[in-house]
Scaffold this active site. Sequence first.
Site, mmCIF file in Angstrom:
data_model
loop_
_atom_site.group_PDB
_atom_site.id
_atom_site.type_symbol
_atom_site.label_atom_id
_atom_site.label_comp_id
_atom_site.label_asym_id
_atom_site.label_seq_id
_atom_site.Cartn_x
_atom_site.Cartn_y
_atom_site.Cartn_z
ATOM 1 N N LYS A 83 27.123 3.033 -33.348
ATOM 2 C CA LYS A 83 27.818 2.153 -33.953
ATOM 3 C C LYS A 83 27.606 2.115 -35.384
ATOM 4 C CE LYS A 83 26.938 -1.319 -31.330
ATOM 5 N NZ LYS A 83 26.264 -0.673 -30.004
ATOM 6 N N THR A 84 26.300 2.089 -35.648
ATOM 7 C CA THR A 84 25.678 2.223 -36.966
ATOM 8 C C THR A 84 26.175 3.417 -37.683
ATOM 9 O OG1 THR A 84 23.918 0.695 -36.419
ATOM 10 C CG2 THR A 84 23.718 1.933 -38.556
ATOM 11 N N ASP A 128 26.082 -5.959 -38.357
ATOM 12 C CA ASP A 128 25.500 -5.589 -36.937
ATOM 13 C C ASP A 128 25.435 -6.999 -36.225
ATOM 14 O OD1 ASP A 128 24.707 -3.868 -35.016
ATOM 15 O OD2 ASP A 128 22.676 -3.952 -35.655
ATOM 16 N N THR A 177 27.229 -5.704 -29.187
ATOM 17 C CA THR A 177 26.850 -5.229 -27.703
ATOM 18 C C THR A 177 27.436 -5.990 -26.610
ATOM 19 O OG1 THR A 177 24.884 -6.518 -27.682
ATOM 20 C CG2 THR A 177 24.787 -4.041 -28.397
ATOM 21 N N ARG A 236 20.484 7.722 -28.542
ATOM 22 C CA ARG A 236 19.272 7.417 -29.237
ATOM 23 C C ARG A 236 18.022 7.681 -28.167
ATOM 24 N NH1 ARG A 236 19.529 1.673 -30.917
ATOM 25 N NH2 ARG A 236 20.221 2.386 -33.008
#
Length: 361
Positions: A83-84, A128, A177, A236
């Site tokens: 997302k980032t 975020d 999230t 990640r």
Amino acid sequence: MNWDETGSDTGDLTDERLDDRLVAAGADGEDTAVEAALRPKDLHEFIGQEKVREQLDLVLKAARARGATADHVLLSGAPGLGKTTLSMIIAAEMGAPIRITSGPAIQHAGDLAAILSSLQEGEVLFLDEIHRMSRPAEEMLYMAMEDFRVDVIVGKGPGATAIPLELPPFTLVGATTRAGLLPPPLRDRFGFTGHMEFYAPTELERVIHRSAGLLDVSIDTAGAAEIAGRSRGTPRIANRLLRRVRDYAQVKAEGRIDRDIAAAALRVYEVDARGLDRLDRAVLSALLKLFGGGPVGLSTLAVAVSEERETVEEVAEPFLVREGLLARTPRGRVATPAAWAHLGLTPPQHVVKGQQGLFGE
């Protein structure tokens, strides 16, 4: 690029307490530093999320053709899925600067007003964990997103005055999230909503090969597949495992990674073939060996593994349920036949009969 507040894709307290887990989806300090070098710079370089990428590409191209700022974008999904990264790509594709902050950092409407009033025209504001923003700031954001205006309250009590402050057009990219926690008025103000899915092993293999190239790591196809299979569908985690396997390979195998080296390295770090770590296996082991596969209450299960109730429920269970190893029932937690098989245990006959009725097998 402007940086106000940096944060991980997750703000849950449980994740923060256990961010030292190798398979935790949240970002720690090392991840943040490494990810900056590994992030793709444009949509064509971004791997996976085909539908979101295709739809977002159309939104950005149309905005550029009109000479306008892009619509506000909401990205939802589990931590570590990109997302980032996508927010930074949106800014790059629009040729605009990006400012990064997080919901927990905005506790007052004044905090948000200070950020909004300093934005440049066309700038991308990445927020975020947007669902964790305070209610007063959230209500101010409604007007800012729709009318590019905020009302600044001057004074207190009956003499208070609302002074309208015009804002330059900007693009808000919200990441969450837990999309279900966003109030409908906020969700409705986003022109584009994209849900990030977990990655397939083949997509993670491409991520690992790309990262290995950037990190100057020698890895073959089988080695990448071995790491991808243990990465829980999350880039990640795949990149973190790659770095740990790289360390092992540099010490034990002259820096070359193949399937055997990857498997040996991840045994050292206690990540098994399905991506389960010590905590996950402890929960399954207690459920099977101490409680015969269940059903057992969450609190009892947490005591058995010497962890907090929230840790078991929010950290271990989601992945075990997604993998089909554990089921939540009205009577408690129950191990599935796959859980017995994964730990190499044979279920008692009465458990087999009960599972046949429970799971319809």
